[in-house]
Design a protein around this motif. Structure first.
Motif, PDB file in Angstrom:
ATOM      1  N   GLU A 121      -7.230   8.766  -0.620  1.00  0.00           N
ATOM      2  CA  GLU A 121      -6.875   7.655  -1.488  1.00  0.00           C
ATOM      3  C   GLU A 121      -6.409   8.155  -2.855  1.00  0.00           C
ATOM      4  OE1 GLU A 121     -10.221   5.083  -1.620  1.00  0.00           O
ATOM      5  OE2 GLU A 121      -9.930   4.337   0.426  1.00  0.00           O
ATOM      6  N   PRO A 122      -5.597   7.336  -3.550  1.00  0.00           N
ATOM      7  CA  PRO A 122      -5.136   7.744  -4.882  1.00  0.00           C
ATOM      8  C   PRO A 122      -6.263   7.700  -5.898  1.00  0.00           C
ATOM      9  CG  PRO A 122      -4.482   5.483  -4.417  1.00  0.00           C
ATOM     10  CD  PRO A 122      -5.077   6.024  -3.145  1.00  0.00           C
ATOM     11  N   LYS A 124      -8.253   6.597  -9.441  1.00  0.00           N
ATOM     12  CA  LYS A 124      -8.620   5.273  -9.944  1.00  0.00           C
ATOM     13  C   LYS A 124      -9.148   5.411 -11.369  1.00  0.00           C
ATOM     14  CE  LYS A 124     -13.183   5.580  -7.738  1.00  0.00           C
ATOM     15  NZ  LYS A 124     -14.108   4.930  -6.774  1.00  0.00           N
ATOM     16  N   GLY A 301       2.235   3.364 -12.959  1.00  0.00           N
ATOM     17  CA  GLY A 301       1.965   3.487 -11.535  1.00  0.00           C
ATOM     18  C   GLY A 301       3.080   4.096 -10.714  1.00  0.00           C
ATOM     19  N   TRP A 320      -4.023  14.204  -9.322  1.00  0.00           N
ATOM     20  CA  TRP A 320      -4.204  12.766  -9.114  1.00  0.00           C
ATOM     21  C   TRP A 320      -5.060  12.477  -7.877  1.00  0.00           C
ATOM     22  CZ3 TRP A 320      -4.748   8.473 -11.294  1.00  0.00           C
ATOM     23  CH2 TRP A 320      -4.494   7.248 -10.681  1.00  0.00           C
ATOM     24  N   GLU A 342       5.383   5.987  -5.420  1.00  0.00           N
ATOM     25  CA  GLU A 342       4.350   5.070  -5.885  1.00  0.00           C
ATOM     26  C   GLU A 342       3.044   5.841  -6.095  1.00  0.00           C
ATOM     27  OE1 GLU A 342       4.660   1.937  -6.726  1.00  0.00           O
ATOM     28  OE2 GLU A 342       6.797   1.835  -6.180  1.00  0.00           O
ATOM     29  N   ARG A 343       2.533   5.792  -7.298  1.00  0.00           N
ATOM     30  CA  ARG A 343       1.351   6.563  -7.681  1.00  0.00           C
ATOM     31  C   ARG A 343       0.075   6.071  -6.988  1.00  0.00           C
ATOM     32  NH1 ARG A 343      -0.408   9.786 -12.208  1.00  0.00           N
ATOM     33  NH2 ARG A 343      -2.295   9.003 -13.211  1.00  0.00           N
ATOM     34  N   TYR A 344       0.035   4.791  -6.615  1.00  0.00           N
ATOM     35  CA  TYR A 344      -1.189   4.239  -6.042  1.00  0.00           C
ATOM     36  C   TYR A 344      -1.163   4.177  -4.515  1.00  0.00           C
ATOM     37  CZ  TYR A 344      -2.228   3.159 -10.877  1.00  0.00           C
ATOM     38  OH  TYR A 344      -2.468   3.265 -12.219  1.00  0.00           O
TER      39      TYR A 344
END
Length: 374
Positions: A121-122, A124, A301, A320, A342-344
């Motif tokens: 997962e990215p 947070k 983002g 990240w 997309e960063r997320y």
């Protein structure tokens, strides 16, 4: 903004081969969102530069995708031959529209560029606030930074400096006592006083942060790093100063800043739209006009990548997503990638997008990513 758009219609529109209904569809899409128009302009620039007209033919979207994959496997992405650049332009357009992953799945069945079982997962919103007394408070999405600092200061003797430490796989935004806002990227640390004195407002940064400095001409704002310091009055800028990196990079969105390298005598002043890069080992400074959004989009983002080495991209991803990266072949570090990510998104989705336009595949084992030649 539409998540998915039929890129073949966009392509025919650019080449003047679209039907009246397709032209109307493109116009509707362009009117929906400024980001759509931005992607269309970017695609147009690539076609104007690299499309010679020799490739004119009936557009077959599936065949175009198959041919593109074949070309990326056969040639380095840095080769400047016209036809290869033409297909690279197609790939950038696909990435920009956000449909590459879907099209690839449709055209090649179950084929994947990333070998992985458990999704990574990215990052947070998370950080640790370290008070000068040694007390620690974990910060998250619901934390109100200013209230925590004020409340804790009531029971402590003043005059000390606190630190916000953002781990790998995190990011955190805060507002300092003077109203300056700071967004810290992954694996970064900011040291700051509880209250600024009557003179300079000084903070110390390790890593990367976006600053929007509250204006006060009588009290300059100074960001210290291990490679030098940035002095401002009131401005908006991104500062990348990871201790392990060769260079300190300052990108100025608005205002004016002065940078003074560690051990140098003179400061260098840059203005809005300029970027300063300081090589810590050589002691050399370079200044250039840049598209500042490329270097600040991470705060919104996104990663906007323009002709970046794969090694540099993977360094950002490792911070990240909190992963380690290794290369089976060292020459893969020098491959060049261009695209919007997309960063997320989960890590494997981002890696799939990169793999589509480079000759690499990725293997994920726990929190380690292995880069291999395809």
């Amino acid at each position: 903004m539409k998540t998915y758009t039929d890129w073949s219609i966009i392509l025919r529109h650019l080449l003047g081969q679209a039907t009246e209904e397709e032209n109307r569809e493109v116009e509707r899409w362009l009117n929906e969102d400024e980001r759509n128009r931005e992607y269309y302009r970017k695609a147009g620039r690539y076609f104007d530069t690299y499309y010679s007209g020799d490739e004119i033919r009936e557009i077959d979207t599936e065949a175009a995708w198959t041919e593109f994959v074949a070309y990326t496997e056969k040639f380095s992405v840095r080769i400047l031959w016209s036809k290869v650049r033409f297909y690279a332009a197609l790939a950038i357009l696909i990435i920009g529209m956000g449909v590459a992953y879907r099209m690839h799945k449709r055209s090649s069945g179950s084929r994947e560029f990333v070998a992985n079982v458990v999704p990574i997962e990215p990052g947070k919103t998370k950080a640790v606030l370290v008070f000068h007394s040694g007390d620690l408070i974990e910060l998250g999405e619901t934390s109100v930074f200013e209230d925590i600092v004020k409340e804790h200061a009531k029971g402590e003797a003043g005059g000390g400096c606190n630190r916000v430490v953002v781990p790998r796989g995190g990011e955190y935004g805060l507002v300092l006592e003077d109203g300056t806002t700071v967004k810290l990227n992954a694996d970064s640390e900011l040291e700051f006083p509880e209250t600024f004195g009557a003179g300079e407002r000084r903070v110390h940064l390790k890593g990367e942060a976006m600053f929007k400095v509250a204006e006060n001409a009588a009290r300059p704002f100074v960001v210290e790093t291990e490679g030098g310091e940035v002095r401002v009055l009131g401005t908006e800028f991104n500062l990348n100063a990871y201790p392990e990196d060769e260079c300190v990079q300052t990108t100025l969105v608005r205002g004016k800043v002065a940078f003074k390298g560690e051990g140098t005598n003179d400061a260098v002043v840059i203005s809005s739209g300029e970027q300063l890069v300081y090589n810590k080992k050589a002691g050399e400074v370079s200044v250039a006009k840049v598209d500042t959004h490329i270097y600040t989009a991470w705060t919104e983002g996104k990663w906007i990548i323009e002709g970046e080495r794969l090694e540099n991209i993977m360094t950002q991803l490792s911070r990240w997503y909190g992963v380690t990266v290794s290369y089976r072949e060292q020459e893969l570090k020098d491959l060049i990638f261009t695209g919007d990510l997309e960063r997320y998104e989960n890590c494997e989705v981002v890696l799939n997008m990169i793999s589509m336009t480079t000759k690499v595949v990725f293997e994920i084992k726990d929190k380690s990513v292995i880069v291999k030649k395809r």
